[in-house]
Design an enzyme around this catalytic site. Structure first.
Site, short mmCIF file in Angstrom:
data_model
loop_
_atom_site.label_atom_id
_atom_site.label_comp_id
_atom_site.label_asym_id
_atom_site.label_seq_id
_atom_site.Cartn_x
_atom_site.Cartn_y
_atom_site.Cartn_z
N ASP A 52 -73.66 69.63 -65.61
CA ASP A 52 -74.20 68.86 -66.73
C ASP A 52 -73.64 69.42 -68.03
O ASP A 52 -73.85 70.59 -68.36
CB ASP A 52 -75.73 68.95 -66.73
N TYR A 57 -72.33 70.29 -76.61
CA TYR A 57 -72.29 71.65 -76.05
C TYR A 57 -70.97 72.36 -76.32
O TYR A 57 -70.92 73.60 -76.33
CB TYR A 57 -72.51 71.63 -74.54
N LYS A 82 -73.00 63.72 -72.12
CA LYS A 82 -73.91 62.99 -73.01
C LYS A 82 -73.23 62.74 -74.35
O LYS A 82 -72.44 63.56 -74.80
CB LYS A 82 -75.19 63.80 -73.25
N HIS A 115 -77.93 61.26 -75.57
CA HIS A 115 -78.55 62.58 -75.66
C HIS A 115 -79.95 62.56 -76.27
O HIS A 115 -80.86 63.26 -75.80
CB HIS A 115 -77.65 63.51 -76.48
#
Length: 289
Positions: A52, A57, A82, A115
């Site tokens: 994931d 990120y 996301k 998200h």
């Protein structure tokens, strides 16, 4: 359900569109703080095949590097990403998705999520923005570029807005979930509508691991406090997304089928006083915890 990790007995769920998804994922948030793919390489070595990530990120490129160096075919991995708050909106989604594909060095995603439902707290036009964002994701799904689409941090009123006129129903909703913050209203809402729940921060924080009940159950079942938290999700058919930088801990986090929590203990964990909450809420500014 299938067993793909041998003795660890990790299984698959089937999403509402028929796509199979592993029952445990490796969360890559802050997994490349050392500016390398080392942690993700270790996770692949530990047996994880579901990863994931998210544009926010900054780990998409590291995940791509680790997968390429593993020598394992792309089709054996389940990759989810996301789109971030500033990537919402019909046109923005299309360009954000292409950036993600380029970062991941792949021509498709297994799962793509919105998200957050609001780009910022108090945003008034979120209903229309979410619908436009979802329409773009539906088109990418229908074009075969994404195997399943879903949501992250959406609460029932946010999801209901999507369900009113969507062509493709959300397959998953990823929420903060752990003992002390199990968001039962969201979980029950999703279950009733065939939406699979995923748990980010499934182990909570040190406050959860030090919670007397969690430590008591860890001793009772002869496992770690982290395993109690993860089993709490798995046994309720919720996909946990644990992360760790230790390969031994990575393997431990996959070993969730060597014990079963008694129903009384699940109820006790479900009704713990709130603890370990991140302070994140989609409709409000982040709380100081």
């Amino acid at each position: 359900m299938k067993n793909i990790y041998g003795s660890n007995k990790i299984e698959h769920y089937v999403l509402n569109n028929g796509v199979e998804i592993p029952a445990v994922a490796f969360g890559t948030y802050k997994a490349a703080d050392g500016k390398s793919a080392d942690v993700i390489r270790a996770a692949i070595g530990a047996g994880y095949r579901y990863f994931d990530t998210a544009s926010f990120y900054g780990t998409e490129t590291y995940l791509a590097e680790a997968i390429r160096e593993s020598g394992i075919p792309r089709r054996e991995f389940f990759i989810a990403s996301k789109l971030w708050k500033d990537e919402m909106g019909y046109e923005n989604v299309k360009s954000a998705f292409e950036r993600t594909l380029n970062n991941l060095r792949t021509d498709y995603l297994d799962l793509y999520l919105i998200h957050w439902p609001l780009p910022e707290p108090g945003y008034k036009e979120w209903r229309q923005l979410d619908k436009e964002t979802w329409r773009a994701m539906e088109e990418l799904y229908e074009a075969g570029k994404i195997r399943a689409i879903g949501l992250s941090n959406f609460l029932p009123h946010h999801i209901e807005n999507i369900l009113k006129d969507c062509r493709v129903r959300p397959a998953v909703d990823q929420i903060e979930y752990h003992p002390g913050y199990s968001q039962e209203a969201v979980v029950n809402y999703c279950r009733e509508r065939g939406i699979l729940v995923q748990a980010w921060s499934p182990i909570g924080r040190s406050r959860v691991l030090d919670e007397p009940l969690v430590k008591e159950l860890a001793a009772k079942y002869d496992v770690s406090p982290a395993q109690i938290c993860l089993k709490f999700a798995v046994q309720r058919n919720i996909i946990p997304l644990p992360k760790s930088s230790s390969e031994d801990r990575m393997r431990e986090n996959l070993d969730l089928y060597s014990f079963e929590l008694e129903q009384d203990d699940i109820w006790r964990l479900s009704t713990m006083p709130q603890t370990g909450w991140s302070g994140e809420h989609p409709d409000r500014a982040r709380a100081v915890i």
